[in-house]
Design a protein around this motif. Structure first.
Motif, short mmCIF file in Angstrom:
data_model
loop_
_atom_site.label_atom_id
_atom_site.label_comp_id
_atom_site.label_asym_id
_atom_site.label_seq_id
_atom_site.Cartn_x
_atom_site.Cartn_y
_atom_site.Cartn_z
N GLU A 13 16.85 4.32 -21.04
CA GLU A 13 16.26 5.38 -20.21
C GLU A 13 14.76 5.18 -20.01
O GLU A 13 14.22 5.40 -18.93
CB GLU A 13 16.53 6.74 -20.86
N LEU A 14 14.07 4.77 -21.06
CA LEU A 14 12.61 4.62 -20.98
C LEU A 14 12.22 3.55 -19.96
O LEU A 14 11.28 3.74 -19.18
CB LEU A 14 12.04 4.29 -22.36
N TYR A 18 9.89 3.86 -15.78
CA TYR A 18 8.72 3.15 -15.23
C TYR A 18 8.90 2.83 -13.75
O TYR A 18 7.92 2.68 -13.02
CB TYR A 18 8.45 1.85 -16.00
N LEU A 19 10.14 2.71 -13.29
CA LEU A 19 10.41 2.29 -11.91
C LEU A 19 9.75 3.19 -10.86
O LEU A 19 9.07 2.68 -9.96
CB LEU A 19 11.92 2.18 -11.69
N PRO A 20 9.87 4.53 -10.92
CA PRO A 20 9.22 5.35 -9.89
C PRO A 20 7.69 5.23 -9.90
O PRO A 20 7.06 5.28 -8.84
CB PRO A 20 9.64 6.78 -10.24
N MET A 21 7.11 5.04 -11.08
CA MET A 21 5.65 4.90 -11.15
C MET A 21 5.20 3.59 -10.50
O MET A 21 4.18 3.56 -9.80
CB MET A 21 5.18 4.96 -12.60
N ILE A 22 5.96 2.52 -10.71
CA ILE A 22 5.63 1.23 -10.10
C ILE A 22 5.78 1.32 -8.58
O ILE A 22 4.93 0.84 -7.83
CB ILE A 22 6.50 0.11 -10.70
N LYS A 23 6.84 1.97 -8.15
CA LYS A 23 7.04 2.14 -6.70
C LYS A 23 5.93 3.00 -6.08
O LYS A 23 5.52 2.76 -4.95
CB LYS A 23 8.42 2.72 -6.42
N GLU A 143 4.24 -4.62 -17.26
CA GLU A 143 4.25 -5.19 -18.61
C GLU A 143 4.93 -4.24 -19.58
O GLU A 143 5.75 -4.66 -20.41
CB GLU A 143 2.82 -5.49 -19.06
N LEU A 144 4.61 -2.96 -19.49
CA LEU A 144 5.24 -1.98 -20.38
C LEU A 144 6.74 -1.89 -20.11
O LEU A 144 7.55 -1.82 -21.06
CB LEU A 144 4.60 -0.60 -20.18
N GLN A 145 7.14 -1.90 -18.85
CA GLN A 145 8.56 -1.85 -18.53
C GLN A 145 9.29 -3.06 -19.11
O GLN A 145 10.37 -2.93 -19.67
CB GLN A 145 8.78 -1.78 -17.02
N ARG A 146 8.71 -4.22 -19.00
CA ARG A 146 9.35 -5.44 -19.51
C ARG A 146 9.46 -5.40 -21.04
O ARG A 146 10.49 -5.80 -21.59
CB ARG A 146 8.58 -6.67 -19.06
N ARG A 147 8.41 -4.93 -21.71
CA ARG A 147 8.47 -4.83 -23.18
C ARG A 147 9.54 -3.85 -23.63
O ARG A 147 10.30 -4.12 -24.55
CB ARG A 147 7.10 -4.39 -23.73
N VAL A 148 9.56 -2.67 -23.01
CA VAL A 148 10.53 -1.65 -23.38
C VAL A 148 11.94 -2.12 -23.03
O VAL A 148 12.89 -1.86 -23.78
CB VAL A 148 10.19 -0.31 -22.69
#
Length: 154
Positions: A13-14, A18-23, A143-148
């Motif tokens: 879920e985490l 991040y996806l909407p923030m990146i978009k 980067e945060l999305q990839r780590r999580v």
């Protein structure tokens, strides 16, 4: 631009949050680029309204990765073999920071061009800074999305 993780590749879920923030960063980037193009067109139109030969201009460039740069150019005229004039644009170096040094762009320029530069450059500088900060925020979110996503805690 590097694409965010979407669809079945999202693990947890985490990571999906991040996806909407990146978009949103991408949408802001497009708005900033559109505003830069509008200002560039306004500068060129104001110069044409003066009825003068435009020998300094501004360009809004987008590279392959989607990054936008706003640069001032110097238009150089040279003689063609057999008569006539050829023109080419040369990018003026900005230096450090987000603002062009007026001496680099308008030294020995006509008064009307100096006025236009002082009218438009603060707006272009703000857009340059906003574009850079937006891309830095997007890069950090990716980067945060990839780590999580690699090791989802939830």
């Amino acid at each position: 631009m590097i694409e965010p993780i979407t669809g079945a590749a999202i693990r947890g879920e985490l990571s999906a949050r991040y996806l909407p923030m990146i978009k949103e960063c991408d949408a802001i980037h497009d708005l900033l680029r559109t505003e830069a193009l509008r200002l560039k067109d306004g500068f060129i139109q104001d110069a044409k309204d003066e009825g003068k030969l435009l020998y300094r201009s501004v360009q809004v460039k987008t590279n392959r990765e989607g990054s936008v740069s706003i640069v001032w150019t110097r238009i150089i005229f040279s003689d063609k073999p057999g008569g006539g004039k050829r023109q080419r644009q040369e990018v003026i170096r900005k230096g450090d920071g987000y603002t062009y040094n007026p001496n680099a762009v308008i030294r020995k320029a006509d008064y009307w061009l100096q006025q236009l530069f002082h009218q438009y450059e603060p707006k272009f500088a703000m857009l340059r800074e906003a574009l850079v900060m937006n891309m830095k925020a997007r890069k950090q979110l990716l980067e945060l999305q990839r780590r999580v996503n690699a090791n989802p805690p939830i």
